[in-house]
Design an enzyme around this catalytic site. Structure first.
Site, short mmCIF file in Angstrom:
data_model
loop_
_atom_site.label_atom_id
_atom_site.label_comp_id
_atom_site.label_asym_id
_atom_site.label_seq_id
_atom_site.Cartn_x
_atom_site.Cartn_y
_atom_site.Cartn_z
N HIS A 124 -5.21 -53.34 -81.51
CA HIS A 124 -6.18 -54.42 -82.20
C HIS A 124 -6.88 -54.82 -80.99
CE1 HIS A 124 -3.94 -55.10 -85.92
NE2 HIS A 124 -2.87 -54.75 -85.29
N CYS A 135 -8.86 -59.62 -85.17
CA CYS A 135 -9.96 -58.74 -85.49
C CYS A 135 -10.00 -58.11 -86.76
CB CYS A 135 -9.72 -57.49 -84.35
SG CYS A 135 -7.51 -57.15 -84.36
N CYS A 146 -6.70 -51.53 -85.50
CA CYS A 146 -7.66 -51.13 -86.27
C CYS A 146 -8.83 -50.42 -85.51
CB CYS A 146 -8.32 -52.46 -87.02
SG CYS A 146 -8.46 -53.80 -85.65
N GLY A 391 -43.37 -51.29 -50.88
CA GLY A 391 -44.31 -52.40 -51.10
C GLY A 391 -43.58 -53.72 -51.15
N GLY A 393 -43.68 -57.36 -53.41
CA GLY A 393 -43.93 -57.99 -54.64
C GLY A 393 -44.02 -59.43 -54.23
N VAL A 397 -39.90 -57.64 -50.30
CA VAL A 397 -40.11 -56.22 -49.94
C VAL A 397 -39.41 -55.57 -51.09
CG1 VAL A 397 -39.61 -54.31 -48.35
CG2 VAL A 397 -40.23 -56.43 -47.46
N VAL A 398 -39.82 -54.73 -51.68
CA VAL A 398 -39.30 -53.63 -52.56
C VAL A 398 -38.95 -52.15 -51.85
CG1 VAL A 398 -39.22 -52.71 -54.97
CG2 VAL A 398 -40.43 -54.68 -54.45
N ASP A 505 -47.16 -62.10 -67.52
CA ASP A 505 -47.98 -61.75 -66.24
C ASP A 505 -48.19 -60.15 -66.58
OD1 ASP A 505 -49.64 -61.29 -64.02
OD2 ASP A 505 -48.24 -61.69 -62.46
#
Ligand code: 9M3
Length: 645
Positions: A124, A135, A146, A391, A393, A397-398, A505
């Site tokens: 259950h 349930c 079930c 780069g 954003g 930094v990413v 954006d």
């Protein structure tokens, strides 16, 4: 006292349900200790363990399963509950502190008990409360479960059957791993709808599990879905009867035409996308089969022909009404579509060219999964390896990264003070649930330590604006890749519109490009969490004025209709191969132009049909602008003739 054979120790909350008709409902924090032989719980806390309060020999355990959060009664103090059913109908409900802890306990205990004799095939997923199961509403405490349980039983167990004395499930059910409809026990009580017929799906990609409880998928194999109540992670059974979670976008329902799993079949592909893919491959006879957009219910074969000029031809697969056989050319008919394709792969049979191989993009590319696994959106920094910077954003930094040492991801490390972190964390769980082939997937967030890290799908070709500038000439030689790129962004945005989610954006710089010219919309909704007046104020130097609609400029009124305006500008960026809009205007002049209803000019060599779509996006009255759904249809309709105007 720590012991070496302790597998896991956690302080969690327990509720005990006894045998009696009125269960005792006390909630206690206990130190739970799992060893190889038993589950014990103690008073006290993690640093000082008190008196032993109870012990369950693992050999007596029959079910270890999560309880659905949605089915917990209101008086339960916490979510993340799991159940340990043991002996004859006793159930211990334990509430973990978070989803990860819950997941770990369930999978460790299932592993420790996997060879138990009395494991129950059904359980259950709710709790026994107020005289019924929350349930399935069955009113007998011992009513059969079930939902199929995660019973990874050994082959010997399967053959011998269950030796349990428990009366929840008759012994013969061992052959039937699927949920049986709940037995009606009391005619007057409302009964739940019976479970829908089992769905059989075929894996269209391989999937290697990343979490305990996930099920491996092998491309082309069939699986039975046992729980598809959640959108993105389903529970499935493989042929050996092993059950686990799978990403729902890695499988497709078996169709009567039996095409799922064929390397050349692609269910949802537009004509533009098909043309772009085939032209990119640039191989004579490269082909694919897709659902026809022009006449729904029928299939189209799209094939590249290189002589005298490179063109893509589209053939409808027709069916003979007399004998239901399929054909492309009336002379050659076949009982099934795979046989038809096989024939035309070896013989021209009236086509401009023989069909050869499908594009590599169809066979090799597996989509992003939604989060790394069921409910896993909190990521630990130990699971991430950071690599080269990609780069910067708005938030810092990413970097390229690896998740669990094997999957490439992009990791945004939040610069301190750049983001309204608490609000974002609250929203992030919802955002991980947004999933579409043209949206950059947010996998999860690492927020237990600072700085916060946002982990997303990595896109190997960087942002679309730079991509257009560097690769634009190649793409513009034949303009359908440009329409295709717009169409892909439109599809992702149509999904956001349908999910009532506003990007705020949208611009080519906020879309990313992957392999095979795949374009995905990125960083949707994130602008709400930016802490930088230069970006958030419409008079700030970083505000995206050139993508802003009149109502955004005047009243900061963002909506899916302001996204539509920005989409028109993005189409202009695509057809100018990455130019900055209003090239010679300063921001004051842009605002003046836009509020006076003056628009960007038609880019050189931009088809009139495409420019007509852009102009609709720039209607001053937002209500008169089309929806992304409308635009999808219009872009699909852009015909070859539009290029000749
Ligand atoms: C750098 C920056 C992304 C890389 O993080 C953002 C960002 C954050 C917030 C916003 C709002 C809307 C709030 C203003 C906007 C943007 N931007 C950002 C998304 C990435 C990035 N993410 N890059 C890549 N994948 C993902 N998921 N891939 C990638 C990037 C650069 C290269 C390759 C791949 C690359 O170096 N090149 C040079 C060679 O030619 C190919 C591209």
């Amino acid at each position: 006292m720590e012991s070496r054979d302790e597998i896991k120790v956690s302080l969690m909350t327990k509720r005990n349900l006894g045998k009696g008709r009125i269960p005792n409902t006390d909630y206690k924090d206990r130190v739970f200790v799992l060893t190889r032989g038993k589950l014990s719980y103690y008073e006290g806390n993690l640093s000082k363990r008190g008196k032993l309060k109870g012990e369950i020999p693992l050999s007596a355990v029959k079910v270890i399963e999560k309880v659905d959060d949605d089915l917990l009664p209101k008086d339960f103090p916490k979510d993340n509950c799991f159940q340990v059913c043991y002996e004859d109908s006793l159930t211990l409900y334990i509430m973990a502190n978070d989803k990860q802890e819950q997941e770990e306990w369930v999978s460790l205990m299932q592993e420790a008990c996997k060879n138990n004799n009395g494991l129950l095939p059904m359980f259950h997923c709710g709790v026994w409360q107020g005289g019924q199961w929350s349930c399935c509403r069955q009113v007998d405490k011992n009513a059969p479960g079930c939902k199929p349980a995660f019973t990874q039983r050994s082959p010997a167990d399967k053959e011998n059957g269950s030796s349990t004395t428990n009366n929840r499930r008759p012994g013969k059910v061992k052959k039937d791993p699927l949920p049986a409809p709940p037995v009606p026990v009391h005619a007057k009580r409302p009964l739940p709808a019976p479970p829908p017929a089992a769905k059989v799906v075929v894996a269209v990609y391989d999937y290697e599990p990343s979490q305990p409880g996930d099920l491996e998928l092998k491309k082309g194999e069939e699986y039975t879905i046992t729980d598809n109540s959640r959108t993105h992670w389903w529970k499935a059974l493989n042929r050996e009867g092993v059950q686990g979670f799978i990403p729902s976008n890695y499988v497709q329902e078996k169709t009567e035409k039996g095409l799922i799993g064929e390397g050349w079949y692609c269910k949802d592909m537009s004509r533009q996308r098909a043309e772009a893919l085939l032209k990119q491959e640039d191989r004579e006879g490269c082909f694919l089969v897709r659902d026809s957009t022009a006449s729904p219910g029928t299939l189209t074969v799209s094939v590249l022909c290189k002589t005298p000029q490179t063109t893509v031809r589209h053939y409808h697969i027709k069916q003979n009404p007399r004998d239901s056989k399929y054909f492309l050319s009336e002379k050659y008919t076949f009982p099934t579509i795979p046989e038809l394709i096989n024939y035309h792969q070896h013989n021209g049979g009236g086509l401009v060219t023989r069909l050869r191989l499908p594009p590599a993009a169809l066979t090799g590319y597996a989509p992003a999964t939604l989060g790394f696994s069921q409910d896993k959106w909190e990521i630990s920094s130990t699971e991430l390896t950071l690599m080269k910077p990609l780069g910067s954003g708005q938030f810092g930094v990413v970097r390229l990264g690896k998740f669990q040492g094997r999957m490439l991801v992009a990791v945004k490390t939040m610069r301190e003070g750049s983001m309204c972190e608490d609000d974002f964390i609250e929203e992030a769980k919802t955002m991980t649930k947004l999933q579409h082939p043209n949206l950059v997937q947010l996998y999860g967030v690492c927020f237990k330590e600072r700085p916060i890290q946002i982990v997303t799908e990595y896109m190997c070709n960087g942002n679309m604006s730079s991509y257009l500038r560097s690769k634009g000439r190649e793409l513009a030689e034949d303009r359908s890749p440009l329409v295709d790129m717009c169409q892909q962004v439109c599809s992702g945005m149509e999904y956001l519109e349908r999910s009532q989610f506003i990007h705020r954006d949208l611009a080519a710089r906020n879309c990313l490009v992957g392999e095979h010219n795949i374009v995905k919309v990125s960083d949707f909704g994130l602008s709400r969490y930016v802490l930088d007046d230069e970006y958030t104020s419409s008079t700030g130097s970083k505000f995206p004025i050139k993508w802003a609609s009149p109502e955004v400029l005047e009243f900061s009124r963002f909506s899916s209709k302001s996204d539509i305006w920005a989409f028109g500008i993005l189409m202009w960026e695509v057809f100018t191969l990455g130019k900055t809009p209003y090239p010679n205007l300063n921001t004051t002049d842009v605002v003046r132009q836009v509020t006076h209803g003056k628009h960007l000019d038609r880019p050189q060599r931009c088809p009139h049909g495409v420019y007509r779509i852009m102009k609709q996006c720039w209607e001053k009255d937002p209500m008169r602008r089309p929806t992304f759904k409308d635009l999808q249809g219009q872009i699909e309709d852009i015909q070859e003739k539009d290029y000749c105007e």
